[in-house]
Design a protein around this motif. Structure first.
Motif, PDB file in Angstrom:
ATOM      1  N   PRO A  81       0.720  -1.183   0.049  1.00  0.00           N
ATOM      2  CA  PRO A  81      -0.128  -0.108   0.018  1.00  0.00           C
ATOM      3  C   PRO A  81       0.813   1.167  -0.017  1.00  0.00           C
ATOM      4  N   SER A  82       1.924   1.246   0.528  1.00  0.00           N
ATOM      5  CA  SER A  82       2.994   2.230   0.573  1.00  0.00           C
ATOM      6  C   SER A  82       4.008   2.345  -0.461  1.00  0.00           C
ATOM      7  N   LEU A  83       4.106   1.524  -1.425  1.00  0.00           N
ATOM      8  CA  LEU A  83       5.518   1.454  -2.520  1.00  0.00           C
ATOM      9  C   LEU A  83       5.105   2.522  -3.351  1.00  0.00           C
ATOM     10  N   LYS A  84       6.382   3.276  -3.200  1.00  0.00           N
ATOM     11  CA  LYS A  84       6.428   4.422  -4.323  1.00  0.00           C
ATOM     12  C   LYS A  84       7.467   4.389  -5.273  1.00  0.00           C
ATOM     13  N   ARG A  85       8.503   3.606  -4.900  1.00  0.00           N
ATOM     14  CA  ARG A  85       9.637   3.477  -5.880  1.00  0.00           C
ATOM     15  C   ARG A  85      10.005   2.088  -5.923  1.00  0.00           C
ATOM     16  N   LEU A  86       9.958   1.487  -7.102  1.00  0.00           N
ATOM     17  CA  LEU A  86      10.493   0.124  -7.504  1.00  0.00           C
ATOM     18  C   LEU A  86      11.477   0.027  -8.353  1.00  0.00           C
ATOM     19  N   HIS A  87      12.608  -0.585  -8.120  1.00  0.00           N
ATOM     20  CA  HIS A  87      13.877  -0.565  -8.768  1.00  0.00           C
ATOM     21  C   HIS A  87      13.966  -1.803  -9.230  1.00  0.00           C
ATOM     22  N   LEU A  88      13.856  -2.045 -10.737  1.00  0.00           N
ATOM     23  CA  LEU A  88      14.057  -3.331 -11.238  1.00  0.00           C
ATOM     24  C   LEU A  88      14.904  -3.557 -12.337  1.00  0.00           C
ATOM     25  N   SER A  89      16.004  -2.475 -12.507  1.00  0.00           N
ATOM     26  CA  SER A  89      16.824  -2.238 -13.526  1.00  0.00           C
ATOM     27  C   SER A  89      17.610  -3.599 -13.450  1.00  0.00           C
ATOM     28  N   GLY A  90      18.281  -4.097 -14.567  1.00  0.00           N
ATOM     29  CA  GLY A  90      19.108  -5.032 -14.703  1.00  0.00           C
ATOM     30  C   GLY A  90      18.384  -6.582 -14.580  1.00  0.00           C
ATOM     31  N   ASN A  91      17.166  -6.629 -14.693  1.00  0.00           N
ATOM     32  CA  ASN A  91      16.685  -7.658 -14.544  1.00  0.00           C
ATOM     33  C   ASN A  91      16.063  -8.409 -15.996  1.00  0.00           C
ATOM     34  N   PRO A  92      16.040  -9.510 -16.352  1.00  0.00           N
ATOM     35  CA  PRO A  92      15.611  -9.911 -17.728  1.00  0.00           C
ATOM     36  C   PRO A  92      14.188 -10.001 -17.990  1.00  0.00           C
ATOM     37  N   ILE A  93      13.655  -8.990 -17.457  1.00  0.00           N
ATOM     38  CA  ILE A  93      12.099  -8.906 -17.774  1.00  0.00           C
ATOM     39  C   ILE A  93      11.676  -8.270 -19.127  1.00  0.00           C
ATOM     40  N   SER A  94      10.988  -9.090 -19.737  1.00  0.00           N
ATOM     41  CA  SER A  94      10.609  -8.769 -21.141  1.00  0.00           C
ATOM     42  C   SER A  94       9.181  -8.348 -21.376  1.00  0.00           C
ATOM     43  N   ALA A  95       8.362  -8.377 -20.359  1.00  0.00           N
ATOM     44  CA  ALA A  95       7.069  -7.936 -20.450  1.00  0.00           C
ATOM     45  C   ALA A  95       6.662  -7.281 -19.468  1.00  0.00           C
ATOM     46  N   ILE A  96       5.524  -6.293 -19.638  1.00  0.00           N
ATOM     47  CA  ILE A  96       4.914  -5.375 -18.510  1.00  0.00           C
ATOM     48  C   ILE A  96       3.421  -5.568 -18.700  1.00  0.00           C
ATOM     49  N   ARG A  97       2.800  -6.074 -17.656  1.00  0.00           N
ATOM     50  CA  ARG A  97       1.392  -6.061 -17.662  1.00  0.00           C
ATOM     51  C   ARG A  97       0.662  -5.501 -16.339  1.00  0.00           C
TER      52      ARG A  97
END
Length: 210
Positions: A81-97
């Protein structure tokens, strides 16, 4: 706790001792799943398993340079409920949904990621609009950093426009922006700004009002 071989299950134990934690960085720990085994009791530290999915006060979470590849793993964080910044750089993520409907109140506790099929019809709307808004995935997320991932489709960029509070994004270093051919980096930047209407900061640079 970057680069210290911590597991996500152990991260849950940390939360039990620091329930008011606001910032957490666990980059470069080879984490590939954000699921927590709620049936596994930490007998050695006396932590009830039901507390492993807390982080109600967490505002900043750093998960850079891990092994997360499936967006459904990211969606396990959707109810924070409080998450404002999420750092995911450098992960092999290929899709956003982004789901088209609200997250059930128990979704985070049960560690079940919401369904992320963008074509699935949403359930009937609740009469309590404010409560429904609170249950939307990533309700207050303002910054999503995805630099150096594997995003290669404009349809994934379009999903960013569904995040209700998103103002900052990092997308540099993804195949969509490094591939040869087509318009150059500046043109792609303008394309992102046109598709994600509320951005004020993109790849570390201000987005000027149109």
């Amino acid at each position: 706790m970057n680069s210290c071989s911590i597991t996500w299950q152990q991260v849950g134990v940390v939360q039990s001792y620091l329930p008011n934690l606001q910032e957490l960085h666990v980059g470069a720990n080879n984490i590939s799943s954000l699921a927590v085994d709620l049936n596994h009791r930490q007998h050695d530290v006396g932590v009830p398993s039901s507390q492993l999915a807390g982080f109600m006060s967490l505002q900043i979470l750093g998960l850079e340079d891990n092994k997360i590849s499936a967006w459904c793993e990211v969606m396990r964080l959707a109810g924070l409920p409080s998450l404002k910044r999420l750092h995911l750089s450098g992960n092999p993520i290929s899709a956003i949904r982004y789901p088209t409907y609200s997250v059930p109140p128990t979704a985070l506790l049960q560690q079940q990621p919401p369904t992320v099929d963008p074509d699935e019809a949403p359930p009937a709307a609740s009469s309590n609009t404010s409560q429904q808004q609170q249950q939307r995935p990533f309700p207050v997320l303002e910054a999503l950093l995805l630099g150096g991932c594997q995003i290669s489709s404009w349809s994934d960029i379009d999903q960013l426009n569904r995040f209700p509070a998103l103002r900052e994004c990092r997308l540099s270093g993804n195949p969509l922006f490094t591939a040869e051919g087509g318009y150059g980096g500046a043109g792609r930047r303008y394309e992102v700004i046109g598709r994600v209407g509320r951005l004020t900061l993109l790849n570390g640079a201000d987005v000027k009002p149109r």
